[in-house]
Design an enzyme around this catalytic site. Structure first.
Site, PDB file in Angstrom:
ATOM      1  N   HIS A   1      -1.027   3.286 -13.567  1.00  0.00           N
ATOM      2  CA  HIS A   1      -1.876   2.684 -14.600  1.00  0.00           C
ATOM      3  C   HIS A   1      -1.377   1.288 -14.968  1.00  0.00           C
ATOM      4  CE1 HIS A   1      -3.474   6.733 -15.002  1.00  0.00           C
ATOM      5  NE2 HIS A   1      -4.361   6.302 -15.889  1.00  0.00           N
TER       6      HIS A   1
ATOM      7  N   HIS B   1       5.382   8.527 -18.503  1.00  0.00           N
ATOM      8  CA  HIS B   1       6.315   7.696 -17.750  1.00  0.00           C
ATOM      9  C   HIS B   1       7.504   7.316 -18.611  1.00  0.00           C
ATOM     10  CE1 HIS B   1       3.779   6.974 -14.189  1.00  0.00           C
ATOM     11  NE2 HIS B   1       2.764   6.930 -15.028  1.00  0.00           N
TER      12      HIS B   1
END
Length: 263
Positions: free
Chosen positions: A183, A225
């Site tokens: 992303h 993440h």
């Protein structure tokens, strides 16, 4: 009075027994050497050679860790600590659990499938050659981003944070890995692409930059993440746009592809 001969025989017998006992004592010292007794030169050479053998390289590395290894270990520990502290939307029971639905909407806005579908739709609906060229290169950039991120994730194989919930929007096999953030790479790539090829007012340009940053921050807040995954992803996406510019597709370089879209 004893004769001289008998006296000499007694002295010789006494001397012989003395020398015999001395030799027996000497032999016992040789056969039963004490631990502190001197060694022969050949034995000293053999023992000295075995003592001077160098340690294996991996043992030396463990005994004397390099500065780089210590720095990387410290950075990893800080990364894991900061990522866990910032994962405030990782679950409904987290500190900012109520904002999790909003973070998931931002997650979808940076996903690859909406961008791929939207770009393909724009190509099919566009009747302007300049717009088709821009959209075709955007499609090329998105595909290149997907391939590159998948390769890096497959090579690094860093697991996602332990506090992450695997409820992500449309995942594939490599999405179980964390490094780098796809992303973040896509957000940085699209942001730079849009700023270079679309004429936008200043407020809209600011919104595009803010969107890219918010997408990156949301990945850490959702627990998807670690911080370093997002930072590297942003840098990778920024650099990937330079590759797209270098390999820019035009009607002159790839006329066959533009011929397909013109029909």
């Amino acid at each position: 009075m004893p004769s001289p001969r008998s006296s000499r025989e007694r002295r010789a017998a006494a001397g012989g027994s003395g020398s015999g006992s001395g030799r027996l004592e000497f032999l016992s010292l040789v056969s039963q050497r004490s631990p502190g007794a001197p060694e022969s030169p050949s034995h000293r050479r053999e023992s000295g050679g075995s003592a001077a053998a160098p340690l294996p390289e991996e043992d030396c590395m463990k005994l004397n860790p390099s500065f780089l290894g210590i720095a990387l270990s410290s950075l990893l520990a800080i990364d894991l600590w900061a990522s866990k502290r910032l994962g405030v939307c990782a679950g409904e029971g987290s500190a900012w659990g109520s904002a999790r639905p909003l973070m998931k909407v931002i997650e979808v806005s940076g996903h690859g499938i909406p961008w791929l579908l939207g770009t393909c739709y724009g190509l099919c609906q566009s009747d302007n050659s300049a717009a088709r060229e821009v959209l075709l290169n955007l499609l090329f950039a998105l595909l290149l981003d997907l391939v590159l991120v998948a390769v890096v994730k497959g090579l690094v194989k860093r697991r996602r944070p332990t506090h992450n919930k695997m409820d992500m929007f449309v995942t594939i096999s490599v999405d179980k890995y964390s490094f780098p953030s796809g992303h973040a790479t896509r957000a940085a790539l699209v942001c730079r692409f849009v700023l270079h090829h679309l004429v936008l007012a200043v407020p809209l340009r600011v919104l595009v930059v803010l969107w890219a940053l918010i997408v990156g921050i949301s990945r850490v807040m959702l627990g998807r993440h670690n911080v370093t995954d997002v930072l590297f992803g942003l840098l990778l996406g920024y650099a990937l746009y330079s590759v797209v510019e270098y390999c820019w597709l035009s009607p002159l370089s790839v006329p066959a592809i533009f011929a397909l879209w013109s029909h």
